[in-house]
Design a protein around this motif. Sequence first.
Motif, PDB file in Angstrom:
ATOM      1  N   LEU A  79       0.821  -1.207   0.000  1.00 10.78           N
ATOM      2  CA  LEU A  79       0.000   0.000   0.000  1.00 10.78           C
ATOM      3  C   LEU A  79       0.857   1.260   0.000  1.00 10.78           C
ATOM      4  O   LEU A  79       0.516   2.256  -0.647  1.00 10.78           O
ATOM      5  N   THR A  80       1.988   1.219   0.702  1.00 13.21           N
ATOM      6  CA  THR A  80       2.887   2.378   0.680  1.00 13.21           C
ATOM      7  C   THR A  80       3.468   2.574  -0.713  1.00 13.21           C
ATOM      8  O   THR A  80       3.581   3.709  -1.198  1.00 13.21           O
ATOM      9  N   ARG A  81       3.825   1.480  -1.366  1.00 14.30           N
ATOM     10  CA  ARG A  81       4.332   1.611  -2.731  1.00 14.30           C
ATOM     11  C   ARG A  81       3.283   2.252  -3.629  1.00 14.30           C
ATOM     12  O   ARG A  81       3.590   3.187  -4.391  1.00 14.30           O
ATOM     13  N   ALA A  82       2.048   1.768  -3.557  1.00 17.50           N
ATOM     14  CA  ALA A  82       0.993   2.315  -4.406  1.00 17.50           C
ATOM     15  C   ALA A  82       0.777   3.794  -4.134  1.00 17.50           C
ATOM     16  O   ALA A  82       0.533   4.583  -5.057  1.00 17.50           O
ATOM     17  N   ALA A  83       0.870   4.186  -2.862  1.00 20.90           N
ATOM     18  CA  ALA A  83       0.677   5.586  -2.513  1.00 20.90           C
ATOM     19  C   ALA A  83       1.828   6.458  -3.012  1.00 20.90           C
ATOM     20  O   ALA A  83       1.615   7.535  -3.581  1.00 20.90           O
ATOM     21  N   MET A  84       3.067   5.990  -2.842  1.00 25.48           N
ATOM     22  CA  MET A  84       4.216   6.778  -3.277  1.00 25.48           C
ATOM     23  C   MET A  84       4.238   6.950  -4.789  1.00 25.48           C
ATOM     24  O   MET A  84       4.629   7.999  -5.305  1.00 25.48           O
ATOM     25  N   GLU A  85       3.798   5.933  -5.496  1.00 23.27           N
ATOM     26  CA  GLU A  85       3.823   5.997  -6.953  1.00 23.27           C
ATOM     27  C   GLU A  85       2.662   6.787  -7.534  1.00 23.27           C
ATOM     28  O   GLU A  85       2.545   6.934  -8.753  1.00 23.27           O
ATOM     29  N   ALA A  86       1.815   7.339  -6.666  1.00 17.47           N
ATOM     30  CA  ALA A  86       0.741   8.219  -7.147  1.00 17.47           C
ATOM     31  C   ALA A  86       1.288   9.430  -7.885  1.00 17.47           C
ATOM     32  O   ALA A  86       0.567  10.059  -8.661  1.00 17.47           O
ATOM     33  N   ILE A  87       2.558   9.756  -7.680  1.00 15.38           N
ATOM     34  CA  ILE A  87       3.156  10.872  -8.431  1.00 15.38           C
ATOM     35  C   ILE A  87       3.198  10.572  -9.926  1.00 15.38           C
ATOM     36  O   ILE A  87       3.408  11.485 -10.735  1.00 15.38           O
ATOM     37  N   TRP A  88       2.997   9.296 -10.318  1.00 16.20           N
ATOM     38  CA  TRP A  88       2.905   8.947 -11.736  1.00 16.20           C
ATOM     39  C   TRP A  88       1.470   9.044 -12.257  1.00 16.20           C
ATOM     40  O   TRP A  88       1.242   8.865 -13.456  1.00 16.20           O
ATOM     41  N   ALA A  89       0.533   9.305 -11.384  1.00 16.98           N
ATOM     42  CA  ALA A  89      -0.868   9.497 -11.782  1.00 16.98           C
ATOM     43  C   ALA A  89      -1.400  10.693 -11.011  1.00 16.98           C
ATOM     44  O   ALA A  89      -2.166  10.547 -10.050  1.00 16.98           O
ATOM     45  N   PRO A  90      -1.001  11.911 -11.386  1.00 12.20           N
ATOM     46  CA  PRO A  90      -1.294  13.093 -10.573  1.00 12.20           C
ATOM     47  C   PRO A  90      -2.767  13.298 -10.238  1.00 12.20           C
ATOM     48  O   PRO A  90      -3.081  13.797  -9.144  1.00 12.20           O
ATOM     49  N   ALA A  91      -3.669  12.906 -11.124  1.00 15.45           N
ATOM     50  CA  ALA A  91      -5.094  13.115 -10.845  1.00 15.45           C
ATOM     51  C   ALA A  91      -5.554  12.317  -9.636  1.00 15.45           C
ATOM     52  O   ALA A  91      -6.527  12.688  -8.968  1.00 15.45           O
ATOM     53  N   SER A  92      -4.868  11.220  -9.331  1.00 22.84           N
ATOM     54  CA  SER A  92      -5.243  10.412  -8.167  1.00 22.84           C
ATOM     55  C   SER A  92      -4.979  11.140  -6.859  1.00 22.84           C
ATOM     56  O   SER A  92      -5.495  10.743  -5.812  1.00 22.84           O
TER      57      SER A  92
END
Length: 279
Positions: free
Chosen positions: A162-175
């Motif tokens: 879950l931390t990985r998914a959250a940190m990688e949100a920078i690749w999907a800015p709208a999220s």
Amino acid sequence: MWKLVLLALALLAVAVVAAAYWSYRQASSAAEQAFVAIGSHAQTEPDAYDPSMVADLPEVAQRYFSHAIEIGTPLHTTVQLQMQGQFLLGSPQDHQTYAMTARQILAPPSEFVWIPTLRSGLIRITGSDALVEGEGWTRFWINSLVPVVNEYASADLNRSALTRAAMEAIWAPASLLPSNGVEWSQTGVNSARVTFPTGIEPIDMTLGPNGAVTEIFSMRWSNENAQKSFRLQPFGGTVEAEARFAGFTIPSRVKMGNHYGTEDYLPFFQAEVTDAKFQ
């Protein structure tokens, strides 16, 4: 008699290899199915970005979105990525470097499937790392036969993923928009803390004057330590370049790793995003 023994051993070896390959193929098929499933859930006709959507956020957050999303861009929160780079296995003092290519589908802050190929000489490591519908896994093989990691969903693995998914949100800015339940707080002139509705540990970002992400950090639940014991420990890294894809400006070259900011830091994930398709 010895011929029969040799024959039996040969047949046993063939059976073991066949079973190992069958396990690899099943896992690969499951990863591909999950990859497609995440994409099928993406919103097909999202709203378009308008700065009024973030008018109530702290200045640093407004700066980020002004840089990351062009006005009028459809706000897709799922992205398919193509990447290349290097993957380091080992410790800061003793590690092996692998050439990496990978594809990933990402739906922050709670789902992703990452399918890489790591190569070093005659060794090829393939498999997948994922979090799908709350269940994570990490499964990799050497040359499609020898399992090197074979971890299924557990409370510890899911929390780390879950931390990985959250940190990688920078690749999907709208999220990262507040309409998705994300909360922003300004922690400094050029820094922000982002909190997600999944309840995972918050993410800290450092931004440049123009709003570009330059550094990202979180306390991640991990057993990447000498004791192999799950605990919160620093994870993060730096952004070295960015690129624009379909109205989104995202980090395109990053270095990330465990124990960020300590002497044990190894930026094992060194990736360049070569393509991003939002959906």
